[in-house]
Design a protein around this motif. Structure first.
Motif, short mmCIF file in Angstrom:
data_model
loop_
_atom_site.label_atom_id
_atom_site.label_comp_id
_atom_site.label_asym_id
_atom_site.label_seq_id
_atom_site.Cartn_x
_atom_site.Cartn_y
_atom_site.Cartn_z
N ASN A 158 63.90 145.42 63.81
CA ASN A 158 62.79 145.47 62.86
C ASN A 158 62.25 144.11 62.44
N ALA A 159 62.75 143.03 63.05
CA ALA A 159 62.28 141.70 62.68
C ALA A 159 62.29 140.79 63.91
N SER A 160 61.43 139.77 63.88
CA SER A 160 61.32 138.83 64.99
C SER A 160 62.34 137.70 64.86
N THR A 161 62.64 137.04 65.98
CA THR A 161 63.61 135.95 65.97
C THR A 161 63.13 134.78 66.83
N THR A 293 77.53 111.92 72.47
CA THR A 293 76.77 112.81 73.33
C THR A 293 76.61 114.15 72.62
N SER A 294 75.42 114.72 72.65
CA SER A 294 75.20 115.95 71.90
C SER A 294 74.09 116.80 72.53
N VAL A 295 74.15 118.08 72.27
CA VAL A 295 73.12 119.02 72.72
C VAL A 295 72.00 119.01 71.68
N ASP A 296 70.82 118.62 72.10
CA ASP A 296 69.68 118.54 71.19
C ASP A 296 69.01 119.90 71.05
N GLN A 297 68.82 120.32 69.79
CA GLN A 297 68.08 121.54 69.50
C GLN A 297 66.67 121.15 69.04
N PRO A 298 65.64 121.79 69.56
CA PRO A 298 64.27 121.44 69.17
C PRO A 298 63.92 122.00 67.80
N GLY A 299 64.45 121.38 66.74
CA GLY A 299 64.26 121.89 65.39
C GLY A 299 62.82 121.95 64.96
N PHE A 300 62.06 120.86 65.20
CA PHE A 300 60.65 120.82 64.80
C PHE A 300 59.87 121.93 65.51
N GLU A 301 60.12 122.07 66.81
CA GLU A 301 59.44 123.12 67.59
C GLU A 301 59.84 124.50 67.09
N MET A 302 61.13 124.67 66.74
CA MET A 302 61.58 125.96 66.23
C MET A 302 60.83 126.32 64.95
N GLY A 303 60.69 125.34 64.05
CA GLY A 303 59.96 125.57 62.82
C GLY A 303 58.51 125.94 63.08
N GLN A 304 57.89 125.23 64.01
CA GLN A 304 56.50 125.52 64.35
C GLN A 304 56.34 126.94 64.90
N GLU A 305 57.19 127.29 65.85
CA GLU A 305 57.09 128.61 66.48
C GLU A 305 57.39 129.73 65.49
N ALA A 306 58.35 129.51 64.61
CA ALA A 306 58.69 130.53 63.61
C ALA A 306 57.52 130.74 62.66
N THR A 325 54.60 144.43 66.29
CA THR A 325 55.81 144.61 67.09
C THR A 325 56.69 143.36 67.02
N PRO A 326 57.96 143.49 66.66
CA PRO A 326 58.86 142.32 66.59
C PRO A 326 58.96 141.62 67.95
N GLU A 327 59.11 140.31 67.89
CA GLU A 327 59.22 139.50 69.11
C GLU A 327 60.45 138.61 69.03
N THR A 328 60.93 138.17 70.20
CA THR A 328 62.01 137.19 70.27
C THR A 328 61.59 136.06 71.19
N LYS A 329 61.74 134.83 70.72
CA LYS A 329 61.41 133.67 71.55
C LYS A 329 62.63 132.78 71.65
N VAL A 330 62.94 132.35 72.88
CA VAL A 330 64.12 131.51 73.12
C VAL A 330 63.65 130.12 73.55
N LEU A 331 64.11 129.09 72.83
CA LEU A 331 63.76 127.71 73.14
C LEU A 331 64.90 127.03 73.90
N LYS A 332 64.55 126.09 74.75
CA LYS A 332 65.55 125.42 75.57
C LYS A 332 66.18 124.24 74.83
N THR A 333 67.44 123.98 75.14
CA THR A 333 68.15 122.82 74.60
C THR A 333 68.09 121.68 75.62
N ARG A 334 68.59 120.49 75.19
CA ARG A 334 68.61 119.33 76.09
C ARG A 334 69.86 118.51 75.79
N LEU A 335 70.64 118.22 76.81
CA LEU A 335 71.85 117.42 76.62
C LEU A 335 71.48 115.94 76.58
#
Length: 347
Positions: A158-161, A293-306, A325-335
């Motif tokens: 019932n909700a988008s992610t 070394t770390s896995v980068d999450q696209p936080g700014f992009e996630m906020g924009q898309e949300a 209709t609820p939607e799900t969007k998956v963003l890619k990470t970067r090592l």
């Protein structure tokens, strides 16, 4: 899924009494019997009835305000998400109300109720690490409030992610350690009830299995708070083993930082003796010695898309009076590879 606001008439019809009797029962009028009051209030609660008629009438008008609930404002990842949300929201003519659950389920419940009563047009939510029951969320969803979950999400139709590919990110991080020659890789595991924790563990396990490395339960250490202190305790436990690990993949950067401190204090070298990889790519990660070394999450992009998704759903609901209709969007990470994992002679 279409939801309709429950009214006094609905409760009256269900109980076979008049709307005026329901109204007086809800106001605890002395002329109404205790039995009737009990029946009315129980049904009102069951049907998620909102007794504030003024607030309900006001909800019919658009406020051009969205509410945001995040676990921690001080968390670097969530601060970048907020920047992305505000970037889109303000450009679209929306104001933003930001609340912080502080990783508390009770605070999360209070925040979601406060945002609803503030008549926000929709909500963006990332769950607290304590959240394992969702009645407070279902109650608001049942009132037809558009809602988008990001990063730490509620698995509901019932909700988008908006999420990142945590499994692939964790798998790439573990594979990187394997490529550096690590064969006994530990994993610092996060809060057990969060989906991101399960996905990162699964990515770690998949990398081990695909490289024919054994899964050693003792090398998986729980860090439910994901703090620097927990990372220290986990590293102490790992270093006390007869065969300590030669690599560590942590569910987040703070725990990895804590582990690095203990490793260095014990006289071991990073990455020569133990290579370390984190997850989230905090700002401070690059300032560690050696840099983490770390896995980068696209936080700014996630906020924009949300924000884009939520505003689109708000507009559809406002103009067409239908639930989108609820939607799900998956963003890619970067090592992001730094010196904490690069063993001598390895690329």
């Amino acid at each position: 899924m279409k939801y309709n606001q429950v009214t006094i008439k609905d409760i009256a019809r269900e109980l076979g009494i008049s709307p005026s009797t329901v109204s007086r029962a809800l106001k605890d009028h002395p002329d109404i019997s205790p039995e009737t009051k009990k029946a009315v209030n129980e049904l009102a609660e069951k049907l998620n009835y909102q007794p504030n008629i003024v607030a309900l009438s006001l909800r019919q008008s658009k406020t051009n305000t969205i509410g945001v609930i995040i676990p921690e404002i001080v968390h670097f990842f969530f601060s970048t998400v907020i920047s992305g949300i505000e970037d889109v929201a303000y450009s679209a003519g929306y104001n933003v109300i930001i609340t912080q659950s502080n990783e508390s389920l009770q605070r999360e419940k209070t925040d979601i109720k406060a945002l609803f009563n503030s008549r926000v047009d929709g909500m963006l939510i990332s769950l607290s690490r304590e959240t394992s029951s969702f009645e407070h969320i279902d109650s608001i969803l049942a009132k037809g409030v558009p809602m988008v979950f990001f990063d730490r999400v509620y698995d509901t139709p019932n909700a988008s992610t908006i999420i990142v590919d945590d499994l692939s990110g964790a798998k790439e991080a573990t594979q990187h350690l394997i490529d550096q020659g690590c064969t006994r890789i530990a994993h610092l595991e996060g809060p057990p009830n969060l989906g991101i924790t399960k996905q990162r563990l699964e990515g770690y396990l998949e990398a081990l299995k695909e490289n024919n490395l054994p899964v050693i339960p003792e090398l998986i250490v729980s860090c439910p708070l994901g703090t620097i202190e927990e990372g220290k305790l986990a590293a102490e436990k790992l270093l006390a083993m007869a065969q300590p690990p030669d690599g560590i993949f942590s569910t987040n950067d703070p725990a990895a930082m804590g582990a690095m401190q203990v490793i260095k204090d014990s006289g071991l070298k990073i990455p020569k003796d133990i290579a370390v990889v984190g997850f989230s790519n905090w700002f401070f990660s690059s300032l560690m010695d050696p840099p983490l070394t770390s896995v980068d999450q696209p936080g700014f992009e996630m906020g924009q898309e949300a924000a884009k998704l939520l505003i689109r759903q708000i507009e559809v609901k406002s103009k067409e009076n239908i639930d989108p209709t609820p939607e799900t969007k998956v963003l890619k990470t970067r090592l992001v590879v730094r010196n904490s994992s690069l063993k001598k002679g390895k690329k």
